[in-house]
Scaffold this motif. Sequence first.
Motif, PDB file in Angstrom:
ATOM      1  N   ALA A 182      -0.354  -6.456  -9.478  1.00 13.74           N
ATOM      2  CA  ALA A 182      -1.483  -7.239  -8.982  1.00 13.74           C
ATOM      3  C   ALA A 182      -1.694  -8.490  -9.833  1.00 13.74           C
ATOM      4  CB  ALA A 182      -2.748  -6.383  -8.976  1.00 13.74           C
ATOM      5  N   ILE A 238      -5.994  -3.174  -2.408  1.00 20.72           N
ATOM      6  CA  ILE A 238      -4.919  -3.515  -3.346  1.00 20.72           C
ATOM      7  C   ILE A 238      -4.391  -2.270  -4.051  1.00 20.72           C
ATOM      8  CG2 ILE A 238      -4.355  -4.732  -5.495  1.00 20.72           C
ATOM      9  CD1 ILE A 238      -6.268  -6.955  -4.595  1.00 20.72           C
ATOM     10  N   VAL A 290      -1.505  -8.822  -2.205  1.00 29.57           N
ATOM     11  CA  VAL A 290      -2.229  -9.815  -3.008  1.00 29.57           C
ATOM     12  C   VAL A 290      -1.944 -11.225  -2.491  1.00 29.57           C
ATOM     13  CG1 VAL A 290      -2.408 -10.874  -5.293  1.00 29.57           C
ATOM     14  CG2 VAL A 290      -2.395  -8.387  -5.075  1.00 29.57           C
TER      15      VAL A 290
END
Length: 211
Positions: free
Chosen positions: A31, A190, A200
């Motif tokens: 992420a 996410i 993302v």
Amino acid sequence: MVDKNIDYSLYLITNRYDSSDEQFLNIVFEACNSGVTLVQLREKDVTTKRYFDLAVAVKKITDKFKVPLIIDDRVDICLAVNAAGVHIGDNELPVKRVRQLIGKDKILGVSVKDVERAKESEAQGADYFGVGAIYPTKTKVITKHTTMATLKDIVYNVAIPVNAIGGIKEDNILSFKNTGISGVCMVSEIMQAENVRTKVTNCLKNVEQLM
């Protein structure tokens, strides 16, 4: 000293769900590597030692990508790992007291649901707000629905950044067009994505259309 010129646009709030520590840290790594602008480590049911160890591990990742790390609720953990800041809700220490404890340089986020609480918290030293839940959410955090009208009202009445939270997905980000928010907070979208990088990237594209 922490730079408070923070990009709140895509704010990841963690939840480990059923993943192992290795899987969890890999998700945070992907992420951060893919462009989330802020990470909040949120742990509700762990020991202080466990929270500290996770915070140390997550901070190594966020530091690598120069992403600010915010600790949920725990001022002691925030200070112990020298995180960028802390985020508190209604059942934590008073905003003014937290500001005194963490000092003027760290970031202080506060969860608010109405204009009165927002104005009060801003006066006491909050740096940004999390407002929600805007959409239904299945996280362990107990919360109630907040309308778009209330979200806009809070944005209009304060001078600090406001982020929307609660059930936010890739396909509903654009519903925040013209609300004036500084960004969106995302958890499961996410943390449970099949492909974190793709998720993302797509979310960032949508968030950019809000700004």
